[in-house]
Design a protein around this motif. Structure first.
Motif, short mmCIF file in Angstrom:
data_model
loop_
_atom_site.label_atom_id
_atom_site.label_comp_id
_atom_site.label_asym_id
_atom_site.label_seq_id
_atom_site.Cartn_x
_atom_site.Cartn_y
_atom_site.Cartn_z
N ARG A 359 0.89 -1.42 -0.06
CA ARG A 359 0.14 -0.02 -0.04
C ARG A 359 0.87 1.30 0.03
NH1 ARG A 359 -4.01 -1.56 4.79
NH2 ARG A 359 -2.00 -2.14 5.72
N GLU A 417 -6.41 -11.41 3.74
CA GLU A 417 -7.29 -12.38 3.46
C GLU A 417 -8.88 -11.86 3.53
OE1 GLU A 417 -6.91 -15.14 1.97
OE2 GLU A 417 -7.77 -16.87 2.70
N ASN A 442 -2.60 -16.20 -3.55
CA ASN A 442 -2.05 -17.07 -2.62
C ASN A 442 -3.10 -17.39 -1.50
OD1 ASN A 442 0.05 -18.48 -0.87
ND2 ASN A 442 0.29 -16.66 0.24
N SER A 444 -5.49 -18.43 1.48
CA SER A 444 -5.59 -20.06 1.96
C SER A 444 -6.84 -20.56 2.13
CB SER A 444 -4.83 -19.98 3.42
OG SER A 444 -4.80 -18.68 4.09
P1 NAD Z 1 -0.05 -10.05 6.00
O1 NAD Z 1 -0.93 -9.35 6.80
O2 NAD Z 1 1.28 -10.35 6.95
O3 NAD Z 1 0.50 -9.27 4.72
C1 NAD Z 1 -0.43 -8.85 4.02
C2 NAD Z 1 0.14 -7.81 3.08
O4 NAD Z 1 -0.58 -7.03 2.11
C3 NAD Z 1 0.46 -6.63 4.28
O5 NAD Z 1 1.67 -5.91 4.01
C4 NAD Z 1 -0.50 -5.33 3.82
O6 NAD Z 1 0.10 -3.88 3.72
C5 NAD Z 1 -0.66 -5.67 2.25
N1 NAD Z 1 -1.93 -5.15 1.68
C6 NAD Z 1 -3.11 -4.90 2.32
N2 NAD Z 1 -3.91 -4.50 1.33
C7 NAD Z 1 -3.42 -4.01 0.16
C8 NAD Z 1 -3.63 -3.41 -1.16
N3 NAD Z 1 -4.95 -2.73 -0.98
N4 NAD Z 1 -2.56 -3.35 -1.81
C9 NAD Z 1 -1.26 -3.54 -1.49
N5 NAD Z 1 -1.04 -4.38 -0.34
C10 NAD Z 1 -1.99 -4.40 0.46
O7 NAD Z 1 -0.61 -11.40 5.59
P2 NAD Z 1 0.06 -12.87 5.11
O8 NAD Z 1 0.06 -13.87 6.30
O9 NAD Z 1 1.28 -12.44 4.40
O10 NAD Z 1 -1.13 -13.34 4.22
C11 NAD Z 1 -1.18 -12.79 2.90
C12 NAD Z 1 -2.16 -13.88 1.87
O11 NAD Z 1 -1.25 -15.05 2.00
C13 NAD Z 1 -3.50 -14.17 2.65
O12 NAD Z 1 -4.46 -14.24 1.52
C14 NAD Z 1 -3.36 -15.44 3.38
O13 NAD Z 1 -4.39 -16.21 3.65
C15 NAD Z 1 -2.40 -16.09 2.60
N6 NAD Z 1 -1.67 -17.21 3.11
C16 NAD Z 1 -1.17 -16.88 4.44
C17 NAD Z 1 -0.41 -18.04 4.97
C18 NAD Z 1 0.25 -17.73 6.38
O14 NAD Z 1 0.91 -18.86 6.98
N7 NAD Z 1 0.32 -16.73 6.97
C19 NAD Z 1 -0.08 -19.35 4.29
C20 NAD Z 1 -0.52 -19.36 2.91
C21 NAD Z 1 -1.27 -18.33 2.48
#
Ligand code: NAD
Length: 739
Positions: A359, A417, A442, A444
């Motif tokens: 962002r 998510e 990505n 989940s």
């Molecule tokens: P996180 O909260 O650590 O990261 C999300 C990032 O997205 C943040 O840096 C945020 O600033 C950014 N963001 C949010 N809105 C945005 C926008 N409009 N434009 C640009 N950037 C934006 O979350 P995460 O744990 O990295 O999870 C991200 C995705 O991966 C989710 O869909 C989650 O379900 C999936 N996932 C997570 C895991 C896990 O173990 N955490 C495993 C597999 C998949």
């Protein structure tokens, strides 16, 4: 001297024969039947040739050898099964014993031929090739940080059966030797030298001269263990030192394996018994154990899943034919948080250009800093250089501007998510993407088909589901949405191959494959807790069953509030049909009343004291309110519950065509969530037990614990027909050896 297909021999003026192993039409040297036959002849020929004073063996490839071709071993096992049914157990066994000890006997012949042999190890040297080197009278290895030696057989359910267990333990101190064998450790040159498993570490240019010099300096062609008065470094088994060491070694074996791995047990046994015997008899003991291990269901299942199947998937078994290889250069990553930062790192490590968008630029920079931390850690360990770090960081462009995504071949979205946020970033990205670019999420939990509704080109929309931590976890789950086309799948598979991970391809479903199955494991832990099974017992029995971490510990890692969200969503979806379970209240109280969310806030099923070791939250037993007498609990049944519920959910995924290839069920379960590797994975677990027996077990558990154990229709049909998953649904080109 005769000629060979896989080796060349040059005899120099000093009478030293340089034997170079260089298989035509292969990029790596591996042991095949032909290679073993030729080594046999080379030993005879060089022994008989008076012009040869000694032999140096090396490789003409970049590395020495990866060891045996396990695919051919799988075929051998298939032949054994066939022979057993045709000729009977005894004849088949004696063939297997003779066949499996052939290398051992040839290596022994080399060791006692009367002429000195030195192995000049020019790169990685594994398995049978390292055993050949150990049988040589001297070993010189190249001073290269990438070179490794080791006997990794135990990792696929086997053990070194060509003298490795006996020679290692006669060369090095017992604790290090046993660990190396039982864990299948890969050793760097310096470590191998400090363990006395190689004699010299030299620069590449000096490798052959140094090996020859050992012979010219008068290297004795008799191994220490064939000389009178030899004592192994650990002393005798029946000695005060031995009485200290061996009981502890047995305890350590139990702690490491919970007695689930017959190969590790066989290593211990063959070392313990072999060390009390002269070499020829010791090798016979090892061979007997080896022939026994070859027939264990664990070895067959592990070879099939962790070697054959994994290799098939890595080589693109699921890649649609006819789509040209994608030329991936630039990958966009949306969201530089926990996952996005990890994906950026592995992508840039693969040499691809990365645009990392968040962002604001600060958040994007923070995501990039993760790569700096990871590669700096590698530099500290000597695994990367400053120049590589600079290159890596130069490949990652942090940004908050969508225009920078122009020209990306693939974009991977990893923002919050949240359906609406994901839809917004999809539209913003597609506005600047080229027509052919592929867009992946990505997510989940959110179905890909529904996320693709925000896309103007759902045929190019796909799921690429990473596991955390991204740099360590080897599996990537690719999810086909309802409208995803082959081109998107091919690009996703090419990308996963580029970052050197193992892909499985599944169809859309809530939780896809892996999260759905893991959910049942965590849920079973909750159910046991609510029944009054002590928390420590739940965690320990899960590990005894072969899981890497207990369900409560795992739930703390993924967040307890996520479990509560899933319970609420399921209740909402099912409406009146939802039956409240005792654990629902427990999880609700933990999350809503007590704020116990898991590791992320330092309190979940465990407490995480700062700077201290985590331990089960002492208040948990009181919150549950009932506690069964641990001595009255049937441990075997708990183990069955943990494994059966996951295998059954996999069977359901297979029937629903969420999974379409048995290999992916198995490999995905081991790499994705560590499902009891000795079983070969969730479907091999069912096949190994037998479908009929598995169905009976599920019915029994269903009667006691509820409908979640009720076997699905396809599974029942297989059981009734006496079929197995691999038998009924053989993947293309697979050998039916383990079922
Ligand atoms: P996180 O909260 O650590 O990261 C999300 C990032 O997205 C943040 O840096 C945020 O600033 C950014 N963001 C949010 N809105 C945005 C926008 N409009 N434009 C640009 N950037 C934006 O979350 P995460 O744990 O990295 O999870 C991200 C995705 O991966 C989710 O869909 C989650 O379900 C999936 N996932 C997570 C895991 C896990 O173990 N955490 C495993 C597999 C998949």
């Amino acid at each position: 001297m005769s000629t060979y297909d896989n080796f060349t021999i040059e005899i120099d003026g000093d009478g030293i024969a340089l034997v170079t192993w260089d298989m035509p039409d292969r990029s790596m040297n591996v042991f095949t039947q032909d290679v073993v036959d030729e080594v046999d002849r080379i030993v005879d020929d060089t022994t008989a040739n008076d012009a040869v004073k000694g032999v140096v063996v090396t490789s003409g490839k970049k590395t020495f050898s990866g060891g045996a071709d396990l695919k051919s071993l799988e075929t051998l096992l298939g032949t054994f099964k066939k022979m057993r049914s045709e000729l009977g157990e005894e004849a088949a066994m004696s063939q297997l014993f003779d066949g499996s000890r052939r290398m051992s006997q040839i290596w022994r012949k080399l060791e006692t031929c009367g002429k000195p042999w030195v192995s000049a190890i020019n790169g990685t040297c594994m398995g049978g090739a390292f055993e050949l080197s150990l049988a040589c009278h001297g070993r010189v290895i190249v001073d290269d940080d990438k070179a490794r030696v080791g006997l990794p057989e135990v990792k696929v359910g086997l053990f070194p059966g060509a003298g490795g267990t006996q020679r290692v333990m006669r060369m090095t101190e017992p604790q290090g030797g046993l660990m190396m064998l039982m864990q299948g450790q890969h050793l760097k040159p310096a470590k191998a030298k400090s363990m006395k498993l190689v004699d010299q570490v030299v620069p590449a240019a000096e490798l052959i001269p140094a090996a020859k010099k050992m012979i010219l300096d008068g290297l004795k062609p008799v191994q220490p263990w064939d000389q009178k008065g030899f004592k192994a470094p650990g002393g005798r088994i029946h000695s005060p030192a031995g009485y200290q060491f061996w009981p502890a070694a047995t305890a350590l074996y139990r702690k490491m394996t919970y007695d689930n791995y017959p190969a590790a047990r066989a290593i211990l046994k063959s070392v313990h018994d072999g060390l009390q015997l002269p070499m020829d008899l010791a090798l016979q003991v090892e061979s007997r154990q080896f022939a026994h291990i070859l027939q264990t269901p664990e070895a067959a299942a592990m070879i099939r899943s962790l070697f054959v199947n994994m290799q098939d998937l890595n080589k693109g078994a699921r890649r649609p034919a006819g789509v040209p290889e994608s030329n991936l250069r630039k990958v966009g990553i949306l969201g530089a948080g926990f996952m996005g930062a990890g994906v950026a790192y592995v992508t840039a490590m693969a040499g691809l250009e990365v645009v990392l968008l968040d962002r604001d630029i600060e958040a994007a920079e923070k995501g990039k800093a993760h790569s700096d931390i990871l590669i700096s850690g590698r530099i500290k360990k000597g695994r990367a250089t400053e120049a590589q770090k600079e290159d890596l960081l130069n490949r990652i462009k942090p940004t908050a501007d969508y225009a920078d995504l122009a020209g990306c071949d693939l974009v991977i979205e990893a923002v919050f998510e949240d359906r609406d946020i994901k839809a917004t970033v999809t539209r913003a990205t597609e506005a600047v993407l080229g027509e052919d670019a592929i867009y992946a999420s990505n997510t989940s939990t959110l179905p890909i088909t529904s996320l693709a509704e925000a896309s103007a080109r759902p045929d190019k929309f796909i799921g690429i589901h990473f596991f955390s931590p991204v740099d360590k976890m080897m599996l990537v789950e690719i999810i086909m949405g309802g409208k995803t086309q082959d081109k998107a799948l091919a690009v996703a598979l090419d990308y996963v191959r580029a970052i050197r991970k193992t892909p499985i391809v599944v169809n859309d479903s809530r939780g896809f494959y892996t999260s759905r199955v893991v959910g049942t494991y965590i849920n079973e832990g909750h159910a046991m807790l609510a029944e009054g099974v002590p928390a420590a017992m739940i965690e320990n029995v899960a590990k005894m069953a072969g899981m890497p971490v207990g369900p409560l510990s795992l739930n703390d890692e993924v967040a307890v509030d996520l479990s509560w969200k899933i319970i609420q969503a399921t209740a909402k979806d099912m409406g009146d049909a939802y039956v409240q379970r005792p654990q629902d209240k427990l999880i609700q109280t933990m999350v809503e009343d007590l704020g116990r969310l898991g590791r992320k806030n330092g309190k979940g099923f465990y407490d995480y004291p700062e700077g201290g070791k985590k331990h089960i939250w002492p208040g948990l037993a009181d919150l549950v309110g009932v506690e069964q007498d641990a001595d009255e609990i049937d441990i075997e049944e708990l183990k069955h519950r943990f494994l059966a519920i996951q295998a059954l959910e996999t069977a359901r995924c297979f029937e629903e065509a969420v999974l379409t290839d048995v290999r992916e069920g198995d490999v995905g379960s081991i790499l994705g969530f560590g499902f009891a590797p000795y079983s070969g994975g969730t479907l091999s677990y069912i096949d190994g037990m037998g479908t009929a027996k598995f169905v009976a077990l599920c019915e029994d558990l269903a009667a006691k614990y509820g409908d979640r154990f009720k076997p699905n229709r396809q599974l029942v049909e297989l059981a009734q027909a006496g079929e197995t998953y691999y038998g009924k649904f053989p993947p293309e080109g697979a050998v039916e050896a383990a079922a």
